[in-house]
Write a protein that holds these residues in place. Structure first.
Motif, PDB file in Angstrom:
ATOM      1  N   GLY A 210      16.802  35.050  47.938  1.00 37.53           N
ATOM      2  CA  GLY A 210      15.586  35.741  47.530  1.00 37.53           C
ATOM      3  C   GLY A 210      15.093  36.794  48.510  1.00 37.53           C
ATOM      4  O   GLY A 210      13.891  37.121  48.515  1.00 37.53           O
ATOM      5  N   VAL A 278      19.922  32.447  36.476  1.00 36.17           N
ATOM      6  CA  VAL A 278      18.502  32.152  36.326  1.00 36.17           C
ATOM      7  C   VAL A 278      18.248  30.652  36.379  1.00 36.17           C
ATOM      8  O   VAL A 278      17.247  30.179  36.923  1.00 36.17           O
ATOM      9  CB  VAL A 278      17.975  32.746  35.009  1.00 36.17           C
ATOM     10  N   ASN A 279      19.174  29.884  35.845  1.00 36.53           N
ATOM     11  CA  ASN A 279      18.978  28.445  35.720  1.00 36.53           C
ATOM     12  C   ASN A 279      19.358  27.650  36.965  1.00 36.53           C
ATOM     13  O   ASN A 279      19.101  26.446  37.015  1.00 36.53           O
ATOM     14  CB  ASN A 279      19.795  27.914  34.535  1.00 36.53           C
ATOM     15  N   SER A 281      18.560  28.537  40.323  1.00 40.61           N
ATOM     16  CA  SER A 281      17.627  28.623  41.446  1.00 40.61           C
ATOM     17  C   SER A 281      16.442  29.491  41.066  1.00 40.61           C
ATOM     18  O   SER A 281      16.593  30.492  40.368  1.00 40.61           O
ATOM     19  CB  SER A 281      18.325  29.197  42.682  1.00 40.61           C
ATOM     20  N   ASP A 282      15.261  29.111  41.577  1.00 39.14           N
ATOM     21  CA  ASP A 282      14.063  29.909  41.346  1.00 39.14           C
ATOM     22  C   ASP A 282      13.981  31.106  42.283  1.00 39.14           C
ATOM     23  O   ASP A 282      13.153  32.002  42.077  1.00 39.14           O
ATOM     24  CB  ASP A 282      12.819  29.037  41.530  1.00 39.14           C
ATOM     25  N   SER A 283      14.804  31.133  43.324  1.00 42.52           N
ATOM     26  CA  SER A 283      14.754  32.226  44.300  1.00 42.52           C
ATOM     27  C   SER A 283      15.531  33.448  43.847  1.00 42.52           C
ATOM     28  O   SER A 283      15.340  34.538  44.387  1.00 42.52           O
ATOM     29  CB  SER A 283      15.311  31.745  45.650  1.00 42.52           C
ATOM     30  N   SER A 285      16.496  36.546  41.718  1.00 41.76           N
ATOM     31  CA  SER A 285      15.884  37.520  40.820  1.00 41.76           C
ATOM     32  C   SER A 285      16.983  38.331  40.143  1.00 41.76           C
ATOM     33  O   SER A 285      17.746  39.036  40.823  1.00 41.76           O
ATOM     34  CB  SER A 285      14.938  38.442  41.593  1.00 41.76           C
TER      35      SER A 285
END
Length: 478
Positions: A210, A278-279, A281-283, A285
């Motif tokens: 990220g 996308v699925n 890690s939330d970091s 983009s």
């Protein structure tokens, strides 16, 4: 010499702080390398008792899919390999099977080929394939050495083994590059390895963690360009000029990419790979990855045009050193405009070739052209083409201008013509080439070549007299 030192000091005053700042930013952004929190399932991670094996295809048959289990049990003997399986027409749909000899040894096994591979590329005798071996897991599940249940294949095709063709192509590529470009080509290949090291150890892990994508792409791309340009072309004013033009084009590309990613809402929703990222890690983009990709994709072509323009200016000036700066810029830009025209096609067709399956699908949808080009499937490729092209087109005049200023400041040995009149003001009986009235670059080069030949012919009698005098002095001493 004073002008040369001044020009080199100016280049150093710009590039050295920029390099130090880039390296400091790289150190600050360097990823930790931790993959904690990632939930990506490895498709090549096999369950207990399941292995990925390789082998060479001995025979290909088409038969009923329900005969897979029976074929597996018989594949251990020569009867299954030599039997009339090709003409079998059992009930159910038809499947393609490949009797494959394992690389680790043993009897041939019956590998079921995926329908998409069988219909598109197909398999043939002699192909090396990688397949999933379920036989041990199935035996452990049943508690016996009996074959799997009817219709459950024990060996499933995974992929082709492409190691040898890729190695041969890589060797051929290296040999051709080194044979034509010699040591500079070898240095370019080594620099390419270093560029991929920066990409794999800095940029990709940074995107996963990220880090700011715009800053990450700018810093990583600048480090790559500094490394590959100086390593391949050496430390010189010519290379420094090309580097300045490259950094300018890189900055323009980065600004346009940042604006286009936001203005065009490039979210990567049309990509299966983007949905997978996308699925996990939330970091991560997806927009940031697209932005970084827009910048990286133009590096190679940008480096090409800047180093070419810089070299063109130097070569033109060495042919006619007394050409004015304006005339030199005009002559080099004629080369640059030709390069612009061909490079625009290069970028467009390169991206079109990479997106060919998508183009065919969009064509089959019978959608309007404008709607198709702005769709989620094609918009990223279109914007990548436009952003990269704008950056490299603007980099050419800037690089040319910098190169003209630097080469006029550093200077080279002047070319001369024989004296045309007694009133000629130039010392030594020669007149300098005046190329401001020459409209064509080829004529400029021809004039310089004629000047060099005529001067050599004019100096030949004096050279012969000097040699005779030297021999005469030697005889007198003896």
């Amino acid at each position: 010499m004073a002008a040369r030192r001044k020009a080199n000091r100016i280049l150093a005053a710009v590039l050295i702080p920029l390099t130090l700042l880039t390296l400091a930013a790289m150190a600050a952004l360097w990823p930790s390398g931790s993959k904690e929190g990632l939930t990506l399932a490895n498709p090549y991670a096999a369950a207990p008792g399941v292995t990925f094996d390789t082998g060479r295809i001995q025979r290909v048959v088409t038969e009923s899919c329900t005969q897979a289990s029976a074929g597996d049990s018989a594949a251990g003997g020569t009867a299954a390999q030599d039997g009339p399986a090709q003409g079998s027409t059992g009930g159910g749909s038809q499947c393609t099977f490949a009797f494959t000899e394992p690389d680790k040894g043993g009897n041939p096994v019956k590998v079921v080929i995926n329908p998409d591979i069988a219909k598109s590329h197909g398999v043939k005798v002699g192909d090396n394939i990688r397949y999933l071996n379920l036989s041990h897991a199935q035996a452990a599940a049943t508690g016996t050495d009996a074959p799997a249940a009817q219709g459950s294949p024990s060996y499933i095709f995974v992929d082709f083994v492409r190691t040898m063709p890729i190695i041969l192509l890589a060797i051929l590529y290296a040999v051709v590059v080194v044979a034509v470009a010699r040591w500079r080509g070898l240095r370019a290949l080594i620099g390419l390895i270093g560029a991929y090291f920066v990409l794999g150890s800095f940029m990709l892990p940074g995107l996963v963690e990220g880090k700011p994508p715009l800053l990450l792409a700018l810093v990583g791309s600048t480090v790559i360009m500094i490394g590959v340009l100086y390593f391949a072309h050496g430390f010189s004013a010519r290379t420094s000029t090309a580097l300045l033009g490259t950094i300018f084009g890189l900055g323009i590309t980065a600004l346009l990419a940042a604006w286009a990613t936001d203005a065009a809402n490039l979210a990567g929703v049309g990509s299966h790979d983007a949905a997978t990222l996308v699925n996990i890690s939330d970091s991560i983009s997806i927009s940031g990855i697209i932005l970084c990709g827009l910048i990286i994709s133009g590096l190679g072509v940008l480096n090409d045009v800047t180093i070419t323009q810089s070299s063109a200016v130097w070569e033109l000036y060495e042919l006619a050193p007394n050409t004015s700066a304006r005339k030199l810029f005009s002559s080099a830009m004629r080369i640059g405009r030709d390069h612009i025209a061909s490079t625009v096609y290069t970028i467009a067709f390169a991206y079109a070739g990479a997106a060919l399956p998508i183009l065919i699908i969009v064509m089959l949808y019978n959608r309007p052209l404008g709607e198709a080009l702005t769709s989620a499937e094609l918009s990223e490729e279109v914007i990548r083409t436009l952003v990269g092209s704008i950056g490299l087109v603007l980099a050419i005049p800037v690089t040319t201008l910098i190169a003209v200023l630097v080469v006029k400041a550093t200077g080279v040995r002047s070319a001369v013509l024989p004296r045309t009149s007694d009133a000629d003001p130039h010392p030594g009986g020669h007149a300098a080439i005046t190329a401001d009235d020459v409209d064509d670059t080829g004529a400029l080069a021809a004039a310089a070549a004629v000047a060099g030949r005529e001067r050599a012919e004019a100096d030949a009698p004096a050279t012969r007299r000097g040699r005779r005098a030297a021999r005469h002095d030697s005889v007198q001493r003896d």
